[in-house]
Motif scaffolding. Structure first.
Motif, PDB file in Angstrom:
ATOM      1  N   ALA A 132       5.026 -21.256  45.802  1.00  0.00           N
ATOM      2  CA  ALA A 132       4.998 -21.034  44.356  1.00  0.00           C
ATOM      3  C   ALA A 132       5.492 -19.623  44.074  1.00  0.00           C
ATOM      4  O   ALA A 132       5.321 -18.702  44.879  1.00  0.00           O
ATOM      5  CB  ALA A 132       3.600 -21.236  43.790  1.00  0.00           C
ATOM      6  N   ALA A 133       6.119 -19.448  42.908  1.00  0.00           N
ATOM      7  CA  ALA A 133       6.677 -18.142  42.544  1.00  0.00           C
ATOM      8  C   ALA A 133       6.730 -18.016  41.032  1.00  0.00           C
ATOM      9  O   ALA A 133       6.659 -19.001  40.296  1.00  0.00           O
ATOM     10  CB  ALA A 133       8.079 -17.982  43.138  1.00  0.00           C
ATOM     11  N   GLY A 134       6.878 -16.768  40.574  1.00  0.00           N
ATOM     12  CA  GLY A 134       7.018 -16.518  39.142  1.00  0.00           C
ATOM     13  C   GLY A 134       5.692 -16.279  38.457  1.00  0.00           C
ATOM     14  O   GLY A 134       4.701 -15.879  39.069  1.00  0.00           O
ATOM     15  N   ASP A 135       5.667 -16.558  37.157  1.00  0.00           N
ATOM     16  CA  ASP A 135       4.480 -16.276  36.346  1.00  0.00           C
ATOM     17  C   ASP A 135       3.255 -17.075  36.762  1.00  0.00           C
ATOM     18  O   ASP A 135       2.130 -16.699  36.421  1.00  0.00           O
ATOM     19  CB  ASP A 135       4.775 -16.565  34.865  1.00  0.00           C
ATOM     20  CG  ASP A 135       5.734 -15.563  34.248  1.00  0.00           C
ATOM     21  OD1 ASP A 135       6.039 -14.554  34.909  1.00  0.00           O
ATOM     22  OD2 ASP A 135       6.185 -15.788  33.107  1.00  0.00           O
ATOM     23  N   MET A 136       3.450 -18.166  37.486  1.00  0.00           N
ATOM     24  CA  MET A 136       2.318 -19.028  37.831  1.00  0.00           C
ATOM     25  C   MET A 136       1.463 -18.457  38.957  1.00  0.00           C
ATOM     26  O   MET A 136       0.372 -18.959  39.211  1.00  0.00           O
ATOM     27  CB  MET A 136       2.810 -20.423  38.198  1.00  0.00           C
ATOM     28  CG  MET A 136       3.635 -20.498  39.465  1.00  0.00           C
ATOM     29  SD  MET A 136       4.342 -22.162  39.707  1.00  0.00           S
ATOM     30  CE  MET A 136       2.866 -23.166  39.800  1.00  0.00           C
ATOM     31  N   VAL A 137       1.936 -17.422  39.644  1.00  0.00           N
ATOM     32  CA  VAL A 137       1.170 -16.813  40.727  1.00  0.00           C
ATOM     33  C   VAL A 137       0.576 -15.506  40.231  1.00  0.00           C
ATOM     34  O   VAL A 137       0.978 -14.969  39.194  1.00  0.00           O
ATOM     35  CB  VAL A 137       2.047 -16.582  41.981  1.00  0.00           C
ATOM     36  CG1 VAL A 137       2.682 -17.885  42.424  1.00  0.00           C
ATOM     37  CG2 VAL A 137       3.108 -15.526  41.727  1.00  0.00           C
TER      38      VAL A 137
END
Length: 306
Positions: A271-276
């Motif tokens: 997972a990557a980006g704003d969700m982490v």
């Protein structure tokens, strides 16, 4: 459509596009599933993105997709993934194409880059002005409203921190709490020292201008406070439930936990980006996608070489 890929990337924002670029340059067979508008779509511009400061969000994404074209192993498709299942040696995703056709995809690894959704206050004006003069990130938008009358919305410790931060951009900052602010005496003292007033009146609505900017905050008692922009840190929720459905660990704030390689607690699921966890910005999301893709490629390589 049933095809096997090295990596399925779900989400075609900054994180997903950046990851696809890295993996394309690694000659990995990649499917980038574009499920629709990104979080920053309502914003007039992307700021603080090195070499692209001020570019419109859609233009940045278009440029990112264009730069994937030279890499024949990368496919970008309008594809809404609706379910993700763990297999013995990979994952199976099902969904619908942009034309409404069912699709099934099998991939050795999956990178989630689906982002988050901001939960705005259920008051008139917040949604309508979101991205233009109701804003969440001082580093993205503070410079454009510098030295103007600003409001900061929220309660408790978070609103104090944001209001004090906004005093970097303007000497005229007011906190609006929409009822009791739940502020400690020390917090109120810190705000007073910076000349930041606190309005605890219930809010009726935000009133906009004919050009789509903020004109004032209107309170339930009929009074109003003229402001040019309002900042808040709204609560967020994951835009997709794929990580949770597969049993991945979420933090206490609802972010998808990842290790230093960008992998969740589900083997093979990244997972990557704003969700982490971490600070949120388009440039940081792109960096997060790049890092996860590098680690993902190296993990795949270890399974292929002896």
């Amino acid at each position: 459509m049933t095809t096997e890929y090295d990596v399925l990337i779900i989400g075609a924002g900054s994180a997903g596009l950046s990851a696809a670029l890295i993996l394309g340059r690694c000659c990995r067979r990649v499917l980038l599933a574009d499920g629709g508008p990104t979080r920053n779509a309502p914003s007039g511009a992307v700021h603080s993105f090195f070499s692209r400061d001020g570019i419109r969000p859609a233009a940045l994404l278009h440029l990112g997709r264009e730069q994937l074209a030279p890499y024949p192993s990368v496919e970008v498709k309008e594809l809404k993934i609706t379910a993700l299942t763990k297999l013995a040696h990979g994952f199976q995703a099902t969904g619908q194409t942009g034309q409404g056709h069912p699709a099934t995809i099998v991939a050795r690894r999956v990178l989630l880059a689906t982002g988050v959704t901001d939960i705005l206050p259920p008051l008139p004006g917040f949604r309508e002005l979101w991205g233009s003069s109701v804003l969440h990130c001082p580093y993205c938008h503070g410079y454009e409203v510098r030295d103007q009358p600003l409001a900061v919305y929220g309660q408790g410790k978070p609103v104090v921190g944001l209001a004090l931060l906004m005093s970097r951009w303007s000497a005229d900052v007011v906190v609006v709490t929409d009822g009791p602010g739940h502020l400690t005496d020390y917090a109120r003292q810190r705000l007073r020292r910076q000349g930041i007033a606190v309005h605890e009146n219930p809010i009726a609505r935000l009133v906009g201008t004919v050009r789509g900017g903020l004109r004032c905050v209107e309170f339930a008692d009929g009074t109003y406070l003229e402001r040019k922009a309002l900042f808040l840190h709204p609560p967020q929720e994951q835009r997709s439930s794929f990580a949770a459905d597969l049993g991945a660990h979420l933090t206490s704030k609802g972010a998808v936990w990842v290790d230093k390689q960008g992998q969740t607690t589900v083997p093979g699921l990244y997972a990557a980006g704003d969700m982490v966890p971490g600070q949120q910005q388009a440039l940081l999301a792109a960096a997060s996608g790049s890092k996860a893709a590098i680690c993902l490629n190296e993990a795949l390589t270890r399974t292929e070489v002896t």
